[in-house]
Design an enzyme around this catalytic site. Sequence first.
Site, mmCIF file in Angstrom:
data_model
loop_
_atom_site.group_PDB
_atom_site.id
_atom_site.type_symbol
_atom_site.label_atom_id
_atom_site.label_comp_id
_atom_site.label_asym_id
_atom_site.label_seq_id
_atom_site.Cartn_x
_atom_site.Cartn_y
_atom_site.Cartn_z
ATOM 1 N N ASP A 144 46.610 38.388 31.034
ATOM 2 C CA ASP A 144 45.481 38.663 31.863
ATOM 3 C C ASP A 144 45.480 40.253 31.778
ATOM 4 O O ASP A 144 46.568 40.930 31.596
ATOM 5 C CB ASP A 144 45.567 38.075 33.287
ATOM 6 C CG ASP A 144 44.466 38.655 34.202
ATOM 7 O OD1 ASP A 144 43.411 38.513 33.818
ATOM 8 O OD2 ASP A 144 44.860 38.971 35.419
ATOM 9 N N LEU A 145 44.406 40.851 32.028
ATOM 10 C CA LEU A 145 44.275 42.471 32.105
ATOM 11 C C LEU A 145 44.567 42.963 33.711
ATOM 12 O O LEU A 145 45.688 43.488 33.905
ATOM 13 C CB LEU A 145 43.107 43.158 31.533
ATOM 14 C CG LEU A 145 43.173 44.503 31.460
ATOM 15 C CD1 LEU A 145 43.802 45.084 30.694
ATOM 16 C CD2 LEU A 145 41.542 45.034 31.162
ATOM 17 N N ASP A 146 43.740 42.588 34.604
ATOM 18 C CA ASP A 146 43.651 43.265 35.666
ATOM 19 C C ASP A 146 44.604 42.724 36.531
ATOM 20 O O ASP A 146 44.754 41.374 36.897
ATOM 21 C CB ASP A 146 42.194 43.034 36.285
ATOM 22 C CG ASP A 146 41.119 43.794 35.892
ATOM 23 O OD1 ASP A 146 41.402 44.783 35.303
ATOM 24 O OD2 ASP A 146 40.105 43.220 35.441
ATOM 25 N N THR B 15 43.580 47.578 38.467
ATOM 26 C CA THR B 15 42.248 47.943 38.620
ATOM 27 C C THR B 15 41.781 47.497 39.835
ATOM 28 O O THR B 15 40.593 47.904 40.179
ATOM 29 C CB THR B 15 41.317 47.456 37.290
ATOM 30 O OG1 THR B 15 41.629 46.147 37.269
ATOM 31 C CG2 THR B 15 41.601 48.267 36.144
ATOM 32 N N LYS C 76 40.249 38.548 42.928
ATOM 33 C CA LYS C 76 41.222 38.649 41.877
ATOM 34 C C LYS C 76 40.685 37.395 40.976
ATOM 35 O O LYS C 76 40.666 36.222 41.312
ATOM 36 C CB LYS C 76 42.540 38.298 42.392
ATOM 37 C CG LYS C 76 43.194 39.627 42.646
ATOM 38 C CD LYS C 76 44.624 39.361 42.978
ATOM 39 C CE LYS C 76 45.193 40.730 43.307
ATOM 40 N NZ LYS C 76 46.676 40.505 43.837
ATOM 41 N N SER D 296 41.259 37.985 29.563
ATOM 42 C CA SER D 296 40.418 38.624 30.882
ATOM 43 C C SER D 296 39.313 38.147 30.918
ATOM 44 O O SER D 296 38.280 37.908 30.206
ATOM 45 C CB SER D 296 40.655 40.138 30.548
ATOM 46 O OG SER D 296 39.947 40.865 31.789
ATOM 47 N N ALA D 297 38.556 38.052 32.216
ATOM 48 C CA ALA D 297 37.446 37.682 32.900
ATOM 49 C C ALA D 297 36.792 38.809 32.696
ATOM 50 O O ALA D 297 35.294 38.977 32.538
ATOM 51 C CB ALA D 297 37.514 37.170 34.189
ATOM 52 N N LYS E 241 37.725 31.185 34.847
ATOM 53 C CA LYS E 241 38.784 30.585 35.028
ATOM 54 C C LYS E 241 38.366 30.026 36.533
ATOM 55 O O LYS E 241 37.549 30.477 37.159
ATOM 56 C CB LYS E 241 39.891 31.640 35.355
ATOM 57 C CG LYS E 241 40.196 32.482 33.887
ATOM 58 C CD LYS E 241 40.996 33.671 34.190
ATOM 59 C CE LYS E 241 41.197 34.684 33.013
ATOM 60 N NZ LYS E 241 42.117 35.764 33.345
ATOM 61 N N GLU F 290 49.676 35.983 34.470
ATOM 62 C CA GLU F 290 48.360 35.950 35.414
ATOM 63 C C GLU F 290 48.842 36.230 36.603
ATOM 64 O O GLU F 290 49.696 35.741 37.164
ATOM 65 C CB GLU F 290 47.686 34.369 35.425
ATOM 66 C CG GLU F 290 46.621 34.286 34.571
ATOM 67 C CD GLU F 290 45.357 34.975 35.285
ATOM 68 O OE1 GLU F 290 45.408 35.616 36.234
ATOM 69 O OE2 GLU F 290 44.435 35.142 34.477
ATOM 70 N N ASP F 291 47.751 36.987 37.285
ATOM 71 C CA ASP F 291 48.087 37.311 38.928
ATOM 72 C C ASP F 291 47.333 36.574 39.867
ATOM 73 O O ASP F 291 47.455 36.693 41.147
ATOM 74 C CB ASP F 291 48.023 38.752 38.946
ATOM 75 C CG ASP F 291 46.692 39.213 38.988
ATOM 76 O OD1 ASP F 291 45.891 38.729 37.876
ATOM 77 O OD2 ASP F 291 46.051 40.266 39.674
HETATM 78 C C1 BG6 Z 1 38.986 40.284 36.520
HETATM 79 C C2 BG6 Z 1 38.943 40.964 37.949
HETATM 80 O O1 BG6 Z 1 39.863 40.530 35.813
HETATM 81 O O2 BG6 Z 1 37.690 40.706 36.132
HETATM 82 C C3 BG6 Z 1 37.921 40.809 38.721
HETATM 83 O O3 BG6 Z 1 40.263 40.320 38.529
HETATM 84 C C4 BG6 Z 1 36.421 41.069 38.203
HETATM 85 O O4 BG6 Z 1 38.230 41.282 40.043
HETATM 86 C C5 BG6 Z 1 36.452 40.550 36.824
HETATM 87 O O5 BG6 Z 1 35.585 40.793 38.937
HETATM 88 C C6 BG6 Z 1 35.383 41.055 36.203
HETATM 89 O O6 BG6 Z 1 35.363 42.354 35.774
HETATM 90 P P1 BG6 Z 1 34.227 43.175 35.155
HETATM 91 O O7 BG6 Z 1 35.029 44.512 34.720
HETATM 92 O O8 BG6 Z 1 33.703 42.190 33.977
HETATM 93 O O9 BG6 Z 1 33.361 43.354 36.220
HETATM 94 MG MG MG Z 2 44.179 39.352 37.122
#
Ligand code: BG6
Ligand code: MG
Length: 221
Positions: free
Chosen positions: A15-17, A23, A51, A120-121, A151, A175-176
Amino acid sequence: MINIKMSAIKACIFDLDGVIVDTAVYHYKAWKRLANELGFDFTEEDNEKLKGVSRVRSLELILQWGGVTKTDAEKEELANRKNEWYVEMISHMTPAEILPGAKEFLETCRAAGLKTALGSASKNSMTILNKINLAGLFDAIIDGNHVSKPKPDPEVFLKGAEAVGVPPANCVVFEDAIAGIEAAINGGMKAVGIGSPQVLTKANLVVSGLDKMNLEKLNAL
Ligand code: BG6
Ligand code: MG
């Protein structure tokens, strides 16, 4: 007889964030600004609940918490407005913001012959990876631009596994978020939680950060 357990893990999906970079503070500032403009507050506790949650779903939850109803067209405009502020903030990110141990663990995985993928989402993952100079350490990058099911649906991780040519059973996800751990398990993968064992109860292993990860722990999964 010596019993040597051969690890089944052939790919690591990250996962990224909250795993590679933190972030959450930028998402928080942008959502708070939007909530304030709409006339209500948005706390750090609220932000915690977002998250791993997609942008559109996050907005819906925030509007619900603020007791505000909007049309689909208005929601799109609000999500775009939040994203513009968010993109402005992440445009200033530097490699100094990589979380401790993340780059080193990615390098360790690759040196050991494991495939690496991003799952990542976020639809902003390429911007972030370019800012922190980490794009080159991933064999595949799957993010919010490539999936239709958020997810805990395993789509993002299954696409990552497919992209690196490794069966789900031989993948581990880092993943967090609870929804992310569930997505990994739903996809038939191992899950390593980044955070607290009290929160990420379904993970096979929980560590406080990738600086606490190593090949021994990976092989023992
Ligand atoms: C996830 C974050 O990685 O990405 C969420 O944990 C965030 O908080 C989601 O809403 C979507 O991110 P983005 O950058 O497409 O708005
Ligand atoms: Mg995350």
